[in-house]
Scaffold this motif. Sequence first.
Motif, PDB file in Angstrom:
ATOM      1  N   GLY A  80      10.886 -59.970 -63.141  1.00 54.67           N
ATOM      2  CA  GLY A  80      11.495 -61.283 -62.922  1.00 54.67           C
ATOM      3  C   GLY A  80      12.527 -60.965 -61.520  1.00 54.67           C
ATOM      4  O   GLY A  80      13.152 -62.237 -61.090  1.00 54.67           O
ATOM      5  N   HIS A 130       5.621 -69.564 -61.778  1.00 53.03           N
ATOM      6  CA  HIS A 130       7.389 -69.959 -61.755  1.00 53.03           C
ATOM      7  C   HIS A 130       7.941 -70.409 -60.489  1.00 53.03           C
ATOM      8  O   HIS A 130       7.712 -70.079 -59.466  1.00 53.03           O
ATOM      9  N   ARG A 131       8.997 -71.301 -60.584  1.00 51.63           N
ATOM     10  CA  ARG A 131       9.739 -72.036 -59.581  1.00 51.63           C
ATOM     11  C   ARG A 131      10.957 -70.982 -59.433  1.00 51.63           C
ATOM     12  O   ARG A 131      11.545 -71.021 -60.294  1.00 51.63           O
ATOM     13  N   GLN A 145       9.794 -62.234 -66.337  1.00 48.38           N
ATOM     14  CA  GLN A 145       8.502 -62.084 -66.260  1.00 48.38           C
ATOM     15  C   GLN A 145       8.197 -61.478 -64.798  1.00 48.38           C
ATOM     16  O   GLN A 145       8.909 -61.945 -63.525  1.00 48.38           O
ATOM     17  N   SER A 200      -0.681 -70.373 -67.296  1.00 49.14           N
ATOM     18  CA  SER A 200       0.476 -69.378 -67.975  1.00 49.14           C
ATOM     19  C   SER A 200      -0.061 -68.037 -68.101  1.00 49.14           C
ATOM     20  O   SER A 200       0.552 -67.325 -68.867  1.00 49.14           O
ATOM     21  N   LEU A 259      14.811 -64.035 -62.888  1.00 48.56           N
ATOM     22  CA  LEU A 259      14.186 -64.741 -63.861  1.00 48.56           C
ATOM     23  C   LEU A 259      14.804 -64.717 -65.343  1.00 48.56           C
ATOM     24  O   LEU A 259      14.972 -63.742 -65.511  1.00 48.56           O
TER      25      LEU A 259
END
Length: 366
Positions: free
Chosen positions: A315, A355-356, A334, A41, A330
């Motif tokens: 993101g 991240h997916r 991010q 993370s 996102l």
Amino acid sequence: MQQLFSRCLVFMMLLGLLFPGLASAQQQLLRPALPSALAASSLLLDISAAGERLVSVGERGHIVFQDPQQDWQQAEAPVIAHLTGVDFANDQLGFAVGHEGIILRTRDQGSHWELVHHELTAAPVRAEAKLPELELALEQAQEADDLVDIEYLEEQLDLLYFALEAEEVSPLLDILMFSPSQGLAVGGYNLALMTEDAGESWTLVSDRIPNWEGRHLNAITQDPQGRLYIAGEGGVVFLSEDQGESWEDISVDYDGSLFGVIATEEQLFAFGLRGHLFISDSAGASWEEVPTPTEQTLNAGLILGERLLLVGQNGLYLYGEPHQLQALQLPQRQSLVSVIAQDQQIIAVGRAGVHRLMIPQDADSL
């Protein structure tokens, strides 16, 4: 602060090369990375596939990996340097690069890593070996009163003297393995290192690249025909058709930095600051700028069938046909630095780790 985690600012701020007084701190980087339950993370800067395993690298020497249907695990790494690039030559053999010109190697699919190159110590050794040759050449040029050679040799000697005393060096920002034995790592101020023996040794090959202003080299890629491309600061793009032995300048007419190049058999895409995207249908002989629905910096991308996927700051990610890209984002915004497609999933890394990405249902098969 929208471009905080662009490759450019990662280079300048996270790596700390523009701040004086960090030499003593940099000398402390050759220590094992600390175990952390939050490594997956943390800020991650690149991701690569090792067979079915995914491997990602990032800040403070963090290296994490994930096998299918398993949780992310942290690998053992011998440095606490920021790691900015990772690539695998095959399912087992991989390399990671980062701060201080560090290069790591794994032989077990990314579970364990060893230090195989440290530019901070290698650069003075190269400089000392080269000095006698250049000093003799300068004496000969002075005897011949060859002003052109004298000026050039004096400049080269100044660089060697600086390398002998330097307490910091440029970072490596990306790496590409062409085969299990051969690969090229590139980085700040035209730093380029090549291996032809699976990472046992690394040769400085910066002089092969016509990068006369010493611009930062941000990314390297290979097209389906095996041609190599480097993208960098100030719109520079370089092409090699002989596995890095020689390079041609095919730069874009653009003053901003480019953070990536991706290629199909017919097209070449270069992208970077403030959402700029350029397309070439002629292997870089000419470029067309394509409008995008964003001014966010674009850091990495993929070809998904007939579609293009680009990821960037805040993101943001763009998906669709090159001239009709759709902007997605996102929820937590991010910033995204690297992306990969694996097992019908699209995985991006950046701020806050892994991240997916979700793309429209009409997406081409991955």
